[in-house]
Write a protein that holds these residues in place. Sequence first.
Motif, PDB file in Angstrom:
ATOM      1  N   ASP A  92       0.840  -1.209   0.000  1.00 45.95           N
ATOM      2  CA  ASP A  92       0.000   0.000   0.000  1.00 45.95           C
ATOM      3  C   ASP A  92       0.874   1.258   0.000  1.00 45.95           C
ATOM      4  OD1 ASP A  92      -2.301   1.524  -0.039  1.00 45.95           O
ATOM      5  OD2 ASP A  92      -2.535   1.516   2.148  1.00 45.95           O
ATOM      6  N   ILE A  93       1.763   1.358  -0.989  1.00 46.65           N
ATOM      7  CA  ILE A  93       2.697   2.479  -1.073  1.00 46.65           C
ATOM      8  C   ILE A  93       2.544   3.188  -2.418  1.00 46.65           C
ATOM      9  CG2 ILE A  93       4.405   1.522   0.514  1.00 46.65           C
ATOM     10  CD1 ILE A  93       5.984   0.540  -1.912  1.00 46.65           C
ATOM     11  N   SER A  94       3.018   4.426  -2.476  1.00 48.49           N
ATOM     12  CA  SER A  94       2.961   5.223  -3.698  1.00 48.49           C
ATOM     13  C   SER A  94       4.088   4.833  -4.641  1.00 48.49           C
ATOM     14  CB  SER A  94       3.089   6.702  -3.352  1.00 48.49           C
ATOM     15  OG  SER A  94       4.372   6.970  -2.802  1.00 48.49           O
ATOM     16  N   ALA A  95       4.043   5.390  -5.845  1.00 48.48           N
ATOM     17  CA  ALA A  95       5.100   5.131  -6.821  1.00 48.48           C
ATOM     18  C   ALA A  95       6.436   5.680  -6.342  1.00 48.48           C
ATOM     19  CB  ALA A  95       4.721   5.745  -8.172  1.00 48.48           C
ATOM     20  N   SER A  96       6.416   6.855  -5.718  1.00 45.25           N
ATOM     21  CA  SER A  96       7.667   7.429  -5.231  1.00 45.25           C
ATOM     22  C   SER A  96       8.254   6.597  -4.100  1.00 45.25           C
ATOM     23  CB  SER A  96       7.445   8.870  -4.763  1.00 45.25           C
ATOM     24  OG  SER A  96       6.469   8.920  -3.732  1.00 45.25           O
ATOM     25  N   ALA A  97       7.403   6.058  -3.234  1.00 43.97           N
ATOM     26  CA  ALA A  97       7.895   5.188  -2.161  1.00 43.97           C
ATOM     27  C   ALA A  97       8.496   3.916  -2.744  1.00 43.97           C
ATOM     28  CB  ALA A  97       6.769   4.845  -1.197  1.00 43.97           C
ATOM     29  N   PHE A  98       7.862   3.375  -3.786  1.00 43.78           N
ATOM     30  CA  PHE A  98       8.411   2.181  -4.430  1.00 43.78           C
ATOM     31  C   PHE A  98       9.762   2.479  -5.080  1.00 43.78           C
ATOM     32  CE2 PHE A  98       9.089  -0.492  -8.134  1.00 43.78           C
ATOM     33  CZ  PHE A  98       8.920  -1.765  -7.619  1.00 43.78           C
ATOM     34  N   SER A  99       9.933   3.703  -5.605  1.00 46.14           N
ATOM     35  CA  SER A  99      11.174   4.033  -6.304  1.00 46.14           C
ATOM     36  C   SER A  99      12.391   3.925  -5.393  1.00 46.14           C
ATOM     37  CB  SER A  99      11.092   5.436  -6.899  1.00 46.14           C
ATOM     38  OG  SER A  99      11.094   6.420  -5.881  1.00 46.14           O
ATOM     39  N   LEU A 100      12.179   4.056  -4.076  1.00 42.64           N
ATOM     40  CA  LEU A 100      13.299   3.908  -3.148  1.00 42.64           C
ATOM     41  C   LEU A 100      13.887   2.499  -3.190  1.00 42.64           C
ATOM     42  CD1 LEU A 100      12.125   5.837   0.045  1.00 42.64           C
ATOM     43  CD2 LEU A 100      13.873   6.514  -1.599  1.00 42.64           C
ATOM     44  N   LEU A 101      13.064   1.527  -3.565  1.00 38.85           N
ATOM     45  CA  LEU A 101      13.553   0.144  -3.631  1.00 38.85           C
ATOM     46  C   LEU A 101      14.577  -0.036  -4.741  1.00 38.85           C
ATOM     47  CD1 LEU A 101      10.261  -1.895  -3.053  1.00 38.85           C
ATOM     48  CD2 LEU A 101      11.792  -0.833  -1.388  1.00 38.85           C
ATOM     49  N   THR A 102      14.598   0.871  -5.714  1.00 35.80           N
ATOM     50  CA  THR A 102      15.573   0.770  -6.801  1.00 35.80           C
ATOM     51  C   THR A 102      16.673   1.826  -6.715  1.00 35.80           C
ATOM     52  OG1 THR A 102      14.110   2.119  -8.201  1.00 35.80           O
ATOM     53  CG2 THR A 102      13.910  -0.277  -8.389  1.00 35.80           C
ATOM     54  N   THR A 103      16.389   2.963  -6.065  1.00 38.40           N
ATOM     55  CA  THR A 103      17.412   4.018  -5.988  1.00 38.40           C
ATOM     56  C   THR A 103      18.314   3.877  -4.763  1.00 38.40           C
ATOM     57  OG1 THR A 103      15.816   5.479  -4.905  1.00 38.40           O
ATOM     58  CG2 THR A 103      16.050   5.685  -7.283  1.00 38.40           C
ATOM     59  N   LEU A 104      17.783   3.396  -3.639  1.00 40.36           N
ATOM     60  CA  LEU A 104      18.611   3.247  -2.441  1.00 40.36           C
ATOM     61  C   LEU A 104      19.815   2.315  -2.660  1.00 40.36           C
ATOM     62  CD1 LEU A 104      16.123   3.091   0.585  1.00 40.36           C
ATOM     63  CD2 LEU A 104      17.812   4.856   0.061  1.00 40.36           C
ATOM     64  N   PRO A 105      19.657   1.193  -3.389  1.00 36.67           N
ATOM     65  CA  PRO A 105      20.838   0.340  -3.604  1.00 36.67           C
ATOM     66  C   PRO A 105      21.988   1.063  -4.297  1.00 36.67           C
ATOM     67  CG  PRO A 105      18.862  -0.900  -4.068  1.00 36.67           C
ATOM     68  CD  PRO A 105      18.427   0.522  -3.843  1.00 36.67           C
ATOM     69  N   LEU A 106      21.689   1.947  -5.257  1.00 36.81           N
ATOM     70  CA  LEU A 106      22.757   2.686  -5.932  1.00 36.81           C
ATOM     71  C   LEU A 106      23.504   3.581  -4.952  1.00 36.81           C
ATOM     72  CD1 LEU A 106      21.290   3.803  -9.378  1.00 36.81           C
ATOM     73  CD2 LEU A 106      23.105   2.143  -8.951  1.00 36.81           C
ATOM     74  N   ILE A 107      22.775   4.196  -4.035  1.00 37.18           N
ATOM     75  CA  ILE A 107      23.426   5.024  -3.016  1.00 37.18           C
ATOM     76  C   ILE A 107      24.273   4.143  -2.098  1.00 37.18           C
ATOM     77  CG2 ILE A 107      23.014   6.564  -1.059  1.00 37.18           C
ATOM     78  CD1 ILE A 107      20.441   7.450  -2.512  1.00 37.18           C
TER      79      ILE A 107
END
Length: 404
Positions: free
Chosen positions: A50-65
């Motif tokens: 039950d999350i937004s698209a921006s919240a989901f995007s953290l699942l792909t951007t956080l690993p790069l950081i």
Amino acid sequence: MTTNTPTSPFAGRPVIALLAIAALMLAAANLRGGLVVVGPLVMEIRAALDISASAFSLLTTLPLICFGVMSICVPWFTRRWAPQWIAIVGLMVISLGVGLRLVDNYPLVIVGTLLLGSAIAVLNVLIPGLVKAFFPNSVGLMTGLYSVTLSLGAGLGVYLAIPLLEQFDNWRVPVAMWAIFPLFCLLFWLPMVRVKGVGRPANPVRISLWKDKIAWSITLYMGLQSFYFYSVATWLPKILIENGLDAHQAGTATALINLVSIPFNLIVPILAAKMTNQRVLVFGTFVVSFTGIVGLWWQPDAAPLLWASFIGMGCGSSLSLALSFFVLRANNTAQATALSAMAQSIGYLLAALGPVSLGLLRDINGHWQWALLLMLALQFGQVAAGWSAARAINVVPDQDRTSA
């Protein structure tokens, strides 16, 4: 390049050598699958959490950081523990990280994502050094196999996601596969702890390369090729769809990038290891990468599969060259690990800016022309960095430099 090549610790021991190859390749296969598998499952995961698209995007951007932040810590780890044990712990943390991404609790999913990204960052840096330590006489072939397996792992993560979802009617099944697979790999890594001559150094010394021009050239090359790949991987489908292609055509073109890159992942490191310098490969990579982006900028709907093929050739060749530089420009395993850490820490932080920068330019201008022009301009920076990195000169640690 290195003048005195050490003997492999597996000389005269073909069985343990094959076991070591399997250990390295299986570890490589785990470095992308657990990350990319969530992409095709975005709707199911968003609904479950039950999350937004921006919240989901953290699942792909956080690993790069995590890649950028954790990579620089690996030489510190290797001065305290044997790299084989670090690899074993890294695989266990990957399993734990993916496992936490299975729960219906978003904060725990974020914790799992941070663990997953951090463990992958450590193995990203560690494996090129282990390739040099395990197989000093076959660095080209082994780097090529490693690069191919890295791409295959990513491909399997994406391509198996939907069939497994449809087969079991549960998005957790394809994700769980990447929590179990690292544990299987431990069967091949545990025997590696007994390999002599590859453990923690008796008198570990911190190696700094921050003053070395070759190290900075390799770092910039690594960063710009990562910027290129992650930007294209993120936005190519949207670019093509906005230019009249349907979702299926856009997806096929994007998938073609990974498929086309595989033979170049293997061939380029083998050629690089046989050359006095690698400038021919650097320039050839520039030509195909530049051509692919020019095609997208000029007329993306004219020949999308051709443009994607050129991009795939460039991505496969540039990644393999960057990985080869880690090994070819270092005198020993410790230097290879330090160089890999420096290049990947800065390189992945730069890569994390790629999708954001292109998306921002798209929002400002309402089209992709300026974003693609930025990609073309950065290609000149990448070829310049590669031209310097391709010289037959090894890195010199800061502590070995004599003051003028």
